[in-house]
Design an enzyme around this catalytic site. Structure first.
Site, PDB file in Angstrom:
ATOM      1  N   CYS A 115      98.651  80.807  49.467  1.00  0.00           N
ATOM      2  CA  CYS A 115      99.427  80.107  48.433  1.00  0.00           C
ATOM      3  C   CYS A 115     100.011  81.050  47.379  1.00  0.00           C
ATOM      4  O   CYS A 115     100.968  80.701  46.694  1.00  0.00           O
ATOM      5  CB  CYS A 115      98.575  79.046  47.760  1.00  0.00           C
ATOM      6  SG  CYS A 115      98.111  77.720  48.880  1.00  0.00           S
ATOM      7  N   HIS A 252     102.738  77.363  41.105  1.00  0.00           N
ATOM      8  CA  HIS A 252     102.455  76.924  42.471  1.00  0.00           C
ATOM      9  C   HIS A 252     102.153  75.430  42.442  1.00  0.00           C
ATOM     10  O   HIS A 252     101.416  74.964  41.576  1.00  0.00           O
ATOM     11  CB  HIS A 252     101.259  77.713  43.017  1.00  0.00           C
ATOM     12  CG  HIS A 252     100.725  77.169  44.304  1.00  0.00           C
ATOM     13  ND1 HIS A 252     101.543  76.839  45.360  1.00  0.00           N
ATOM     14  CD2 HIS A 252      99.460  76.884  44.703  1.00  0.00           C
ATOM     15  CE1 HIS A 252     100.799  76.384  46.358  1.00  0.00           C
ATOM     16  NE2 HIS A 252      99.535  76.396  45.983  1.00  0.00           N
ATOM     17  N   ASN A 282     101.464  70.306  48.760  1.00  0.00           N
ATOM     18  CA  ASN A 282     101.237  71.748  48.658  1.00  0.00           C
ATOM     19  C   ASN A 282     101.866  72.432  49.867  1.00  0.00           C
ATOM     20  O   ASN A 282     101.395  72.277  50.985  1.00  0.00           O
ATOM     21  CB  ASN A 282      99.728  72.008  48.598  1.00  0.00           C
ATOM     22  CG  ASN A 282      99.382  73.478  48.417  1.00  0.00           C
ATOM     23  OD1 ASN A 282     100.226  74.350  48.594  1.00  0.00           O
ATOM     24  ND2 ASN A 282      98.136  73.744  48.077  1.00  0.00           N
TER      25      ASN A 282
HETATM   26  O1  UT7 Z   1      96.863  75.919  46.848  1.00  0.00           O
HETATM   27  C1  UT7 Z   1      95.583  76.293  46.459  1.00  0.00           C
HETATM   28  C2  UT7 Z   1      94.589  75.612  47.271  1.00  0.00           C
HETATM   29  N1  UT7 Z   1      94.228  74.280  46.994  1.00  0.00           N
HETATM   30  C3  UT7 Z   1      94.083  73.688  45.811  1.00  0.00           C
HETATM   31  O2  UT7 Z   1      94.467  74.124  44.773  1.00  0.00           O
HETATM   32  C4  UT7 Z   1      93.334  72.386  45.827  1.00  0.00           C
HETATM   33  C5  UT7 Z   1      92.272  72.345  44.775  1.00  0.00           C
HETATM   34  N2  UT7 Z   1      91.525  71.121  44.741  1.00  0.00           N
HETATM   35  C6  UT7 Z   1      92.035  69.885  44.493  1.00  0.00           C
HETATM   36  O3  UT7 Z   1      93.228  69.733  44.334  1.00  0.00           O
HETATM   37  C7  UT7 Z   1      91.076  68.729  44.353  1.00  0.00           C
HETATM   38  O4  UT7 Z   1      89.746  69.206  44.312  1.00  0.00           O
HETATM   39  C8  UT7 Z   1      91.202  67.679  45.490  1.00  0.00           C
HETATM   40  C9  UT7 Z   1      92.506  66.917  45.310  1.00  0.00           C
HETATM   41  C10 UT7 Z   1      91.135  68.353  46.823  1.00  0.00           C
HETATM   42  C11 UT7 Z   1      90.060  66.651  45.382  1.00  0.00           C
HETATM   43  O5  UT7 Z   1      90.007  66.068  44.106  1.00  0.00           O
HETATM   44  P1  UT7 Z   1      88.603  65.949  43.334  1.00  0.00           P
HETATM   45  O6  UT7 Z   1      88.885  65.208  42.112  1.00  0.00           O
HETATM   46  O7  UT7 Z   1      88.056  67.340  43.219  1.00  0.00           O
HETATM   47  O8  UT7 Z   1      87.774  65.045  44.331  1.00  0.00           O
HETATM   48  P2  UT7 Z   1      86.402  65.374  45.099  1.00  0.00           P
HETATM   49  O9  UT7 Z   1      86.624  66.404  46.144  1.00  0.00           O
HETATM   50  O10 UT7 Z   1      85.324  65.582  44.106  1.00  0.00           O
HETATM   51  O11 UT7 Z   1      86.151  63.991  45.787  1.00  0.00           O
HETATM   52  C12 UT7 Z   1      85.870  62.811  45.024  1.00  0.00           C
HETATM   53  C13 UT7 Z   1      85.643  61.678  46.003  1.00  0.00           C
HETATM   54  C14 UT7 Z   1      84.630  62.033  47.084  1.00  0.00           C
HETATM   55  O12 UT7 Z   1      83.872  60.871  47.318  1.00  0.00           O
HETATM   56  P3  UT7 Z   1      82.378  60.751  46.734  1.00  0.00           P
HETATM   57  O13 UT7 Z   1      81.629  61.914  47.303  1.00  0.00           O
HETATM   58  O14 UT7 Z   1      82.561  60.841  45.238  1.00  0.00           O
HETATM   59  O15 UT7 Z   1      81.951  59.423  47.231  1.00  0.00           O
HETATM   60  C15 UT7 Z   1      85.487  62.326  48.293  1.00  0.00           C
HETATM   61  O16 UT7 Z   1      84.827  62.054  49.506  1.00  0.00           O
HETATM   62  O17 UT7 Z   1      86.854  61.361  46.680  1.00  0.00           O
HETATM   63  C16 UT7 Z   1      86.634  61.365  48.101  1.00  0.00           C
HETATM   64  N3  UT7 Z   1      87.859  61.775  48.781  1.00  0.00           N
HETATM   65  C17 UT7 Z   1      88.842  60.923  49.070  1.00  0.00           C
HETATM   66  N4  UT7 Z   1      88.967  59.600  48.883  1.00  0.00           N
HETATM   67  C18 UT7 Z   1      90.096  59.024  49.283  1.00  0.00           C
HETATM   68  C19 UT7 Z   1      88.217  63.035  49.170  1.00  0.00           C
HETATM   69  N5  UT7 Z   1      89.429  62.977  49.739  1.00  0.00           N
HETATM   70  C20 UT7 Z   1      89.837  61.692  49.685  1.00  0.00           C
HETATM   71  C21 UT7 Z   1      91.007  61.023  50.099  1.00  0.00           C
HETATM   72  N6  UT7 Z   1      91.091  59.696  49.875  1.00  0.00           N
HETATM   73  N7  UT7 Z   1      92.032  61.657  50.672  1.00  0.00           N
END
Ligand code: UT7
Length: 325
Positions: A115, A252, A282
């Site tokens: 990225c 980014h 992304n």
């Molecule tokens: O380009 C550089 C590389 N990438 C990035 O910069 C990405 C960096 N990270 C992020 O953007 C965020 O961490 C995400 C968007 C990937 C996730 O957001 P978050 O607020 O950190 O959510 P989380 O991973 O803590 O997940 C919260 C909940 C989980 O459920 P539980 O364990 O709380 O019951 C996940 O299982 O959301 C769930 N979850 C989803 N629910 C619905 C994860 N993905 C999804 C989904 N739809 N697509």
């Protein structure tokens, strides 16, 4: 004292025709439009057609950048293409773009910083131009991440998309002060200890397969805001410019929340932040030039504006660039 500067004289982008909406994704995995929009700001992403490869997207973006610069392909003597999703393991995608543009002189090569690829490529091309070895470079970020996604993993497949962006850099003599057009300062960092937080679980040497993207999203998020703020502070310290001097912040485009948190931490006015992640998700190395080209095309970025770019991604790698357009 005069100084050779790398000036952006053109920019372009390309997104594949097929748009995949959040609603469609909700039919494929256990997710919802509400979750994706709230957590990421993404509404749509574009998916390359079968047979439409990274080099094809890159070539279209490059053609648009050349057209806007009023230049011909033969005016280019260097192509630096950032991608983590090349057409082939080898030869480089950059050489395929070179051939598609009909360029038979100069040099073309790929650069891999995921990225952060565009900031790395811009920095690399800038060094070539500053040295006097090359005069005009195409710097391209192009990706087909749809090909390395696990479409059963809702934690990653909703985040990424395909696309390409390109800029034409031209070596011009400047006065050597901050009123010069061109790249004013670039800053790169990496730390390879974080491989397991964001990686692709295959490769020619390890598994002899392409592999699929794996990410601990929360962990990446945690590091991203701090690393990005640090590397931007470095750019401000090196130039003496401040957040108030920035006309456009073009980060980014990974996640709207990361972008907003970084801008907030640096006291950058939200009205100066270019956000396009809603339209294409992304797109890794393509995201900054895609956002640049969009903000130039709609009249926001104008000649003389100070533009701040930053990126963070797999490795980890991260970097920033301050330019005067
Ligand atoms: O380009 C550089 C590389 N990438 C990035 O910069 C990405 C960096 N990270 C992020 O953007 C965020 O961490 C995400 C968007 C990937 C996730 O957001 P978050 O607020 O950190 O959510 P989380 O991973 O803590 O997940 C919260 C909940 C989980 O459920 P539980 O364990 O709380 O019951 C996940 O299982 O959301 C769930 N979850 C989803 N629910 C619905 C994860 N993905 C999804 C989904 N739809 N697509």
């Amino acid at each position: 004292m005069t100084l050779r500067r790398s000036v952006i004289v053109g920019c372009g982008h390309y997104l594949p025709q097929r748009v995949l909406s959040n609603a469609e994704l909700a039919k494929m995995v256990d997710t919802s439009d509400e979750w994706i929009v709230e957590r990421t700001g993404i509404h749509n992403r574009h998916i390359a057609a079968e047979g439409e490869n990274t080099s094809h997207l890159a070539t279209k973006a490059a053609e648009m950048a050349l057209d806007r610069a009023g230049l011909k392909p033969s005016d280019i003597d260097l192509i630096v293409l950032a991608t983590a999703t090349p057409d082939y393991t080898f030869p480089s995608t950059a050489t395929q773009v070179q051939a598609a543009l009909g360029i038979t002189h100069g040099a073309a090569f790929d650069l891999q910083a995921v990225c952060s690829g565009f900031v790395y490529a811009l920095t690399t091309a800038d060094k070539f131009l500053q040295s006097g070895s090359h005069k005009r470079a195409l710097v391209i970020g192009a990706e087909t991440f749809s090909r390395i996604l696990d479409w059963d993993d809702r934690g990653t497949c909703v985040l990424f998309g395909d696309g390409a962006g390109a800029v034409v850099l031209e070596a011009q003599e400047g006065k050597g002060d901050l009123t010069d057009r061109g790249i004013l300062s670039t800053h790169l960092r990496s730390d390879g200890r974080h491989v397991e937080k964001l990686y692709v679980d295959g490769g020619p040497s390890s598994t002899k397969t392409t592999g699929l993207l794996r990410m601990e999203g929360k962990e990446v998020f945690r590091y991203a805001v701090n690393y990005l703020a640090e590397i931007i502070e470095e750019a401000f310290a090196a130039t003496g410019l401040t957040a108030a001097d920035v006309d456009w912040f073009v980060p980014h485009q990974a996640n709207r929340r990361i972008i907003e948190a970084t801008a907030r931490k640096l006291s950058i006015d939200p009205a100066k932040v270019v956000v396009t992640v809603q339209n294409h998700g992304n797109t890794s190395a393509a995201s900054i030039p895609l956002a640049l080209s969009t903000a130039y095309g709609d009249g926001r970025i104008k000649q003389g504006d100070v533009v701040l770019m930053e990126a963070m991604g797999g490795g980890f790698t991260w970097g920033s660039a301050l330019i005067r357009w």
